[in-house]
Design an enzyme around this catalytic site. Structure first.
Site, PDB file in Angstrom:
ATOM      1  N   TYR A  12      12.142  56.775   6.732  1.00 40.73           N
ATOM      2  CA  TYR A  12      13.564  57.058   6.964  1.00 40.73           C
ATOM      3  C   TYR A  12      14.463  56.489   5.872  1.00 40.73           C
ATOM      4  CZ  TYR A  12      12.540  58.878  11.612  1.00 40.73           C
ATOM      5  OH  TYR A  12      12.070  59.647  12.647  1.00 40.73           O
ATOM      6  N   THR A 119      14.321  45.399   5.312  1.00 41.99           N
ATOM      7  CA  THR A 119      14.998  44.252   5.915  1.00 41.99           C
ATOM      8  C   THR A 119      13.947  43.242   6.342  1.00 41.99           C
ATOM      9  OG1 THR A 119      16.738  45.713   6.718  1.00 41.99           O
ATOM     10  CG2 THR A 119      16.583  43.532   7.719  1.00 41.99           C
ATOM     11  N   LYS A 204      21.692  40.612   5.226  1.00 40.57           N
ATOM     12  CA  LYS A 204      21.326  41.817   5.975  1.00 40.57           C
ATOM     13  C   LYS A 204      20.961  41.483   7.416  1.00 40.57           C
ATOM     14  CE  LYS A 204      20.339  45.872   7.268  1.00 40.57           C
ATOM     15  NZ  LYS A 204      19.320  46.772   6.739  1.00 40.57           N
ATOM     16  N   ASN A 208      23.075  42.725  11.118  1.00 42.30           N
ATOM     17  CA  ASN A 208      22.505  43.359  12.310  1.00 42.30           C
ATOM     18  C   ASN A 208      22.545  42.446  13.526  1.00 42.30           C
ATOM     19  OD1 ASN A 208      21.957  45.822  11.080  1.00 42.30           O
ATOM     20  ND2 ASN A 208      20.014  45.091  10.260  1.00 42.30           N
ATOM     21  N   HIS A 242      43.838  45.437  20.231  1.00 47.19           N
ATOM     22  CA  HIS A 242      44.222  44.165  19.632  1.00 47.19           C
ATOM     23  C   HIS A 242      43.743  44.165  18.177  1.00 47.19           C
ATOM     24  CE1 HIS A 242      44.415  39.900  18.734  1.00 47.19           C
ATOM     25  NE2 HIS A 242      45.033  39.671  19.888  1.00 47.19           N
ATOM     26  N   GLY A 255      18.168  49.984  20.177  1.00 48.14           N
ATOM     27  CA  GLY A 255      16.981  50.508  19.512  1.00 48.14           C
ATOM     28  C   GLY A 255      17.169  50.583  18.008  1.00 48.14           C
ATOM     29  N   CYS A 258      16.340  48.185  13.039  1.00 43.90           N
ATOM     30  CA  CYS A 258      17.039  46.988  12.557  1.00 43.90           C
ATOM     31  C   CYS A 258      17.584  46.111  13.672  1.00 43.90           C
ATOM     32  CB  CYS A 258      18.183  47.403  11.622  1.00 43.90           C
ATOM     33  SG  CYS A 258      17.635  47.910   9.980  1.00 43.90           S
ATOM     34  N   LYS A 317      19.300  56.901  18.929  1.00 46.84           N
ATOM     35  CA  LYS A 317      20.715  57.205  18.789  1.00 46.84           C
ATOM     36  C   LYS A 317      20.896  58.709  18.709  1.00 46.84           C
ATOM     37  CE  LYS A 317      22.975  56.444  14.977  1.00 46.84           C
ATOM     38  NZ  LYS A 317      23.438  57.766  14.527  1.00 46.84           N
ATOM     39  N   ARG A 324      12.071  54.840  16.940  1.00 47.41           N
ATOM     40  CA  ARG A 324      11.671  53.453  16.733  1.00 47.41           C
ATOM     41  C   ARG A 324      12.465  52.504  17.626  1.00 47.41           C
ATOM     42  NH1 ARG A 324      12.245  52.964  10.374  1.00 47.41           N
ATOM     43  NH2 ARG A 324      13.983  54.348  10.869  1.00 47.41           N
TER      44      ARG A 324
END
Length: 430
Positions: A12, A119, A204, A208, A242, A255, A258, A317, A324
Site C-alpha cells: 500500500y 513506520t 511518526k 499516530n 472551540h 484499524g 499504523c 476505513k 489490515r
C-alpha cells in the site's frame, strides 16, 4: 534524475511510491517476495486498491521506467517499505525490516543511499538496519548513507498526500538527510524537514499515537453519552467549534497498519512510563466487543434470540480495500463469541477473504435481523433503505460511523440506532 531506485516492498505504500518516482522520470526497480504480486504489476494489474494508481502504473510500465521482480538489483538508492506489524503479545515484529535490509546487502555499492519508509519503533535504524548494512564493509555515513523518511499518507488519498504533505527526513548524519531530501524533491511540494533518524522514528509514532489517544477519548465519551440521553456526534461537533479543541470521532475500534499498531511501540519501549498510551490502546481494542454487546442488547430488546447480524464493511476505513487490523473483523469475532450468527459484505473487497463474507449486499441483509454498519463506504451511505429486502418487517440497524441519515432509515420502517447516541428511538435531532 539519473539515479536508479530500488523499492523493496510493493504494498500500500511501496507501490504508489515506486510509480510516483517512475512517473517523475526515475528508473525504478520494484521488489516483492510475492511472485503473484510481481507478475500482476509487470502486467499492469493491481493487487491493491488506490485512487489513481492504475493509470500511474500503466504509465510507469509503458514508458519503461518501472519493472518488478522478487530480488533486488544494484541501484543508487534503496527504499524499504515493508510491514512492521506487532506480535500477539503486542511487541514489535521487525523481522520484515531486518530481512529486507539483509536482502539488499549483496547489491549495495559505494555511495548508495538506503531509506527506510516503514513506520518503526525508535532506534530501529540504529539497532536493526545498521548491523545488517555494516556487512557491506562500507563506512556508514561516509561510503554508505542511511536515513528514515516515514510515510505520512492516508489510503484513498495517497498520491495527493505524497506530493503535498510535509515530509520528515532523519539521517544517520547530515549528508544522509540532505541526499534523501534531494531525492524526494523530485515530486514533493510540501516542506521537507531534516533531523536525525531516531527523532524521525519517534515523530511518526507520536503522530499516530496522538490520534489513537484522541480516538480513545472519543470512545469513552460515546459510552458516557449513551447513558445520559446525549448524541455524542452532535456534542463533539459543538465542542470542536472551540478554536483549541479537536476531538476525533468514536467508532467500533481502530484499524489500519499504523494507528492500531504504532502506540504499542512506545509501550514496549517504556512500559513503566506509557500509562496513558497503553490505556488508550486497550480502550480502543475493547470497542469491537462493546459494539457487539450493543448489537446483542438491541436484538434482545426486540425479543430476537440468537439473531443474525449482517456486518456492512470489512475494510478498516471507507472507500478502500485494506483490511489490515480492521475493527470490523474483530467485531465479527466478538459477535460470534456472544453466540450470534454473522454474515458480512464489503463492496471494495472483491475476492472473498473472510469466512463470513458473501458476494452481494442482498445476500447479506436478506437473512439478517440486524444490520451493523462498521465501515463508512460511500456505497453504504447512498443506499435507499426503502428498496432493501430484509428478513424482519422492521429490521434493526446500528450505525457505528454516523454515516447514515437517521430520518431516511426510520421512514423506511427501520429501528435506527447509532453508536454513542443516548437519545431514544424517534428522538434524533438534526
Amino acid at each position: 534524475m539519473e539515479k536508479k531506485l530500488c523499492v523493496v516492498g510493493l504494498g500500500y505504500i511501496g507501490l504508489p511510491t515506486a510509480v510516483m518516482f517512475a512517473n517523475s522520470g526515475v528508473q525504478v526497480h520494484g521488489v516483492d517476495r510475492n511472485e503473484r504480486v510481481v507478475q500482476l504489476i509487470n502486467n499492469k494489474q493491481l493487487h491493491i486498491e488506490e485512487n489513481g494508481l492504475q493509470e500511474r502504473l500503466e504509465k510507469a510500465v509503458d514508458e519503461g521506467h518501472f519493472q518488478a521482480s522478487t530480488t533486488p538489483v544494484e541501484a543508487d538508492v534503496y527504499i524499504i517499505a515493508v510491514p512492521s506489524p506487532i506480535n500477539p503479545d503486542n511487541t514489535a515484529n521487525l523481522e520484515f525490516i531486518r530481512a529486507a535490509t539483509a536482502s539488499i546487502v549483496p547489491f549495495v555499492k559505494k555511495g548508495a543511499l538506503v531509506i527506510l519508509e516503514s513506520t518503526v519503533p525508535p532506534k530501529t535504524v540504529e539497532n536493526v538496519m545498521l548491523p545488517e548494512l555494516r556487512k557491506t564493509d562500507l563506512i556508514i555515513g561516509e561510503e554508505l548513507f542511511v536515513s528514515h523518511s516515514p510515510e505520512r499518507v492516508i489510503p484513498g488519498k495517497i498520491f495527493e498526500e505524497l506530493v503535498n504533505n510535509d515530509r520528515i527526513v532523519g539521517g544517520v548524519n547530515a549528508k544522509s538527510a540532505e541526499m534523501t531530501k534531494e531525492l524526494y524533491e523530485v515530486f514533493v511540494k510540501g516542506t521537507i524537514h531534516l533531523t536525525d533518524a531516531t527523532t524521525a522514528e519517534l515523530v511518526k509514532v507520536m503522530e499516530n499515537t496522538y490520534r489513537d489517544v484522541n480516538i480513545a477519548f472519543a470512545n469513552e465519551l460515546a459510552k458516557i453519552a449513551e447513558g445520559i440521553d446525549v448524541d455524542i456526534w452532535e456534542a463533539i461537533k459543538f465542542a470542536n467549534f472551540h478554536p483549541r479543541v479537536n476531538i476525533h470521532t468514536p467508532g467500533p475500534g481502530v484499524g489500519g497498519h499504523c494507528i492500531a499498531v504504532d502506540p504499542w511501540f512506545l509501550v514496549e519501549l517504556a512500559p513503566e512510563k506509557a500509562d496513558i498510551i497503553k490505556k488508550a490502546r486497550l480502550t480502543n481494542d475493547g470497542m469491537p466487543m462493546y459494539t457487539a454487546k450493543r448489537a446483542q442488547r438491541l436484538l434482545q430488546e426486540y425479543h430476537i434470540e440468537n439473531g443474525k447480524v449482517a456486518v456492512l464493511g470489512l475494510a478498516f476505513k471507507g472507500n478502500v480495500d485494506d483490511m489490515r487490523e480492521s475493527p470490523s473483523t474483530k467485531v465479527i469475532d466478538s459477535l460470534q463469541d456472544l453466540g450470534l450468527d454473522v454474515v458480512s459484505f464489503d463492496p471494495h473487497i472483491k475476492e472473498l477473504q473472510h469466512s463470513t463474507q458473501v458476494a452481494t449486499l442482498e445476500e447479506a441483509i436478506g437473512t439478517a435481523d440486524l444490520l451493523l454498519l462498521t465501515t463508512d463506504h460511500d456505497q453504504f451511505k447512498q443506499l435507499n433503505p426503502a428498496d432493501l429486502q430484509t428478513k424482519q418487517p422492521r429490521p434493526i440497524i446500528l450505525d457505528t460511523k454516523n454515516a447514515l441519515p437517521a430520518d431516511k432509515w426510520e421512514q423506511a420502517e427501520y429501528r435506527f440506532f447509532k453508536l454513542g447516541d443516548g437519545k431514544k428511538e424517534g428522538q434524533l435531532y438534526k
